[in-house]
Motif scaffolding. Sequence first.
Motif, short mmCIF file in Angstrom:
data_model
loop_
_atom_site.label_atom_id
_atom_site.label_comp_id
_atom_site.label_asym_id
_atom_site.label_seq_id
_atom_site.Cartn_x
_atom_site.Cartn_y
_atom_site.Cartn_z
N VAL A 1 0.85 -1.18 0.00
CA VAL A 1 0.00 0.00 0.00
C VAL A 1 0.89 1.24 0.00
O VAL A 1 1.59 1.49 0.98
N ILE A 2 0.88 1.99 -1.10
CA ILE A 2 1.65 3.22 -1.20
C ILE A 2 0.82 4.34 -0.57
O ILE A 2 -0.32 4.59 -0.99
N ALA A 3 1.39 4.98 0.45
CA ALA A 3 0.61 5.94 1.25
C ALA A 3 1.41 7.22 1.45
O ALA A 3 2.33 7.27 2.25
N GLY A 4 1.07 8.27 0.70
CA GLY A 4 1.72 9.56 0.86
C GLY A 4 1.29 10.24 2.15
O GLY A 4 0.36 9.79 2.83
N PRO A 5 1.94 11.35 2.52
CA PRO A 5 1.59 12.05 3.77
C PRO A 5 0.15 12.56 3.75
O PRO A 5 -0.30 13.13 2.76
N GLY A 6 -0.56 12.28 4.84
CA GLY A 6 -1.93 12.75 4.97
C GLY A 6 -2.95 11.90 4.25
O GLY A 6 -4.13 12.25 4.22
N SER A 7 -2.52 10.76 3.68
CA SER A 7 -3.46 9.93 2.92
C SER A 7 -4.27 8.99 3.81
O SER A 7 -5.12 8.25 3.32
N GLY A 8 -4.00 8.99 5.11
CA GLY A 8 -4.79 8.18 6.03
C GLY A 8 -4.26 6.79 6.26
O GLY A 8 -5.02 5.86 6.51
N LYS A 9 -2.93 6.62 6.22
CA LYS A 9 -2.32 5.30 6.41
C LYS A 9 -2.63 4.74 7.79
O LYS A 9 -2.93 3.54 7.93
N THR A 10 -2.54 5.58 8.82
CA THR A 10 -2.79 5.10 10.18
C THR A 10 -4.21 4.57 10.32
O THR A 10 -4.45 3.55 10.97
N VAL B 1 9.78 -7.15 -2.14
CA VAL B 1 8.41 -7.50 -1.76
C VAL B 1 7.51 -7.58 -2.99
O VAL B 1 6.63 -8.45 -3.08
N ARG B 2 7.73 -6.68 -3.94
CA ARG B 2 6.94 -6.73 -5.18
C ARG B 2 7.06 -8.08 -5.89
O ARG B 2 6.14 -8.53 -6.56
N ARG B 3 8.24 -8.73 -5.73
CA ARG B 3 8.48 -9.98 -6.44
C ARG B 3 7.86 -11.20 -5.75
O ARG B 3 7.89 -12.30 -6.30
N PHE B 4 7.27 -11.01 -4.54
CA PHE B 4 6.55 -12.11 -3.91
C PHE B 4 5.37 -12.52 -4.81
O PHE B 4 4.73 -11.67 -5.44
N ARG B 5 5.09 -13.80 -4.84
CA ARG B 5 4.00 -14.28 -5.68
C ARG B 5 2.66 -13.72 -5.22
O ARG B 5 2.33 -13.74 -4.03
N GLY B 6 1.89 -13.21 -6.15
CA GLY B 6 0.52 -12.78 -5.88
C GLY B 6 0.38 -11.46 -5.15
O GLY B 6 -0.71 -11.16 -4.63
N VAL B 7 1.42 -10.65 -5.12
CA VAL B 7 1.34 -9.38 -4.40
C VAL B 7 0.59 -8.33 -5.22
O VAL B 7 0.88 -8.12 -6.40
N SER B 8 -0.39 -7.68 -4.58
CA SER B 8 -1.13 -6.57 -5.19
C SER B 8 -0.51 -5.25 -4.74
O SER B 8 0.01 -5.16 -3.62
N VAL B 9 -0.56 -4.24 -5.59
CA VAL B 9 -0.06 -2.92 -5.24
C VAL B 9 -1.23 -1.93 -5.29
O VAL B 9 -1.90 -1.82 -6.33
N ARG B 10 -1.48 -1.25 -4.20
CA ARG B 10 -2.56 -0.28 -4.12
C ARG B 10 -1.99 1.06 -3.65
O ARG B 10 -0.92 1.10 -3.06
N GLU B 11 -2.73 2.13 -3.88
CA GLU B 11 -2.27 3.46 -3.47
C GLU B 11 -3.42 4.21 -2.81
O GLU B 11 -4.56 4.21 -3.30
N LEU B 12 -3.12 4.85 -1.67
CA LEU B 12 -4.10 5.70 -1.01
C LEU B 12 -4.08 7.06 -1.70
O LEU B 12 -3.03 7.68 -1.84
N THR B 13 -5.24 7.53 -2.11
CA THR B 13 -5.31 8.74 -2.94
C THR B 13 -5.94 9.93 -2.25
O THR B 13 -5.98 11.02 -2.82
#
Length: 592
Positions: free
Chosen positions: A24-33, A196-208
């Motif tokens: 999960v790619i989470a920029g500042p203020g995107s609500g990661k916590t 980590v990206r190379r682990f099998r079946g890993v999805s990549v998402r981004e908080l917008t």
Amino acid sequence: MTVATLDPSQQLASNVPIDERQIVIAGPGSGKTQVVSALVEHLVGEEGADPTYGVLVISFSNAAVHAVDARLRAQGIPPAQVQTLDSLAADFVREESDADVGVLSFDERIRLADSLLRKSGWQRLQMLDHVIVDEFQDIVGDRADFLLRLLKSLSPDAGFTVLGDPAQGIYDFQLRESAGSSEGSATTSSDLLEAVRRFRGVSVRELTGQHRAQSREAKSAAALRGSVLAGGSDLDRFMSSIARAGDVAALAPQVNQWQGSTCFLTSNNGQALLVADTLEMNGVDAVVERGPRHAVVAAWVARVMNACGSRFVSREKFMDAASNVAPNEDPSELWRAVRAISGATASDLDVEVLARSLTRRRPLLPALQDRSELRVRVSTIHRAKGLEFDNVVLVNFLEKHWLAPGPDQDVARTSFVAVTRARRLLASADGPDDRMLRRVGPKGHTRWFVSGPKSWMTFGVELRPNDFERSEPPGDDAASAQAVLNDLVALRGVRLQFRLDPRRSSLKVPVYAASVDDAVVAHTSQEFGEDLARRIGDRQTGRSPWPALGDARLESIGTVASSAKAGEVGRHGLWLAPVAAGMVQVRWDSGS
């Protein structure tokens, strides 16, 4: 923020199957916590994960710890495991080897744990249903290698969530500092992410979404993320446009009028100490942000347990004592916290087990932490990561930029972290003269000093929260000292006076008694004395006596935990001790 108010990108990241493996790619203020806490709630409440043994949160952020704990408490769910990689490694070494964890450095523990895990695995990992890694961009070197091995050692049907922001990866400098070492790993946070990206079946998402920035300036800062990653010049233009507010001393009267929380950001902790002193001298109560290794256990722990008066404490006895000793706290929450940290399963709490548990290095639940109520804080940029404030002041220093020199990408990422800490006001100010600051000592064991016109002169020494002796209850009369400290818990503005203790000092190491109104409440530690002696030289024949120290502000009263019994006062391993930090004056006058 409830699950219903999560934005679509947060819901997508938090409502996942228990065996999901995602970045999960989470920029500042995107609500990661909020995502971390909502994800734990979902895994436990909807996916059937065991909160105690099935979910592990690896976090360096007290904010994340607090959010996770609060959400689970609201749902009546037991707390999840929340640990740092360092505390995980220590637990593993204790369980799987005969090595003495206490004599190993943090890096040695990590490397030993990695080696043990590679050879024999760890049964505890096989019990996990889902691992959540917070702030992956902060994990580099040996810790990155250990994390990768840990993720590879999970059960095939276990999931994981790795969250963070490559634009805020500001710890690669640690790899440059260890360059040339035959032991240290060179794995960067970018290397970790790609692995980590190379682990099998890993999805990549981004908080917008954007849930922090409220002013136009704060929103503009958050929008710089793409430029930082692309190596653009938008950040430089933004930095030059930040309003200048004179120097810190002149700004101080205005700070007391600002609404909400304020943080002054510096490049290093020596500068932070100077800024805090300047603010205090100009009428602003400010506290220097503590690092995770200087966390303090709240005073209520020792006070409540001492009020109970026995080693084994029932819930009823605890609740009665907590209601009297800490009337502003929820006694049920306090009971839950002490049982969680001690791993209690019996109906009664064993205070000695609690004390031993508190000596281990791991994140404390919020209820167990000593928390300053001051609105103004001073922090290094690195320590402010993951935190947010209503107002942020970037502090410039003489003859150099406020950022430490380094590769352009490091400077850009550190600048980006700094400017995205503010919800509303963002300004810059000139700091006090820091040209006399010196960081002295061997690698991993340095301390800040203030020198004089000659670099060898010493006129100030850094005092840390753990610089008081902790092997026994403080004071010449332990019972009287505990009574004084108990009375000081609710007071503010108290000063600690230091006096050389000739009975405890030697020609090699000085020991200073710290007192309040002539009552001795602490003695400086062996480490503090050794560091000071290393800087100024020992007091062999022909040298002047040990110097005197100026006073320091008492920040708070905390609990000291010991695995050893310490007489009647500390018979169960818990007692009160003062907490103070700052740059203390070193005086060479005749009163030394």
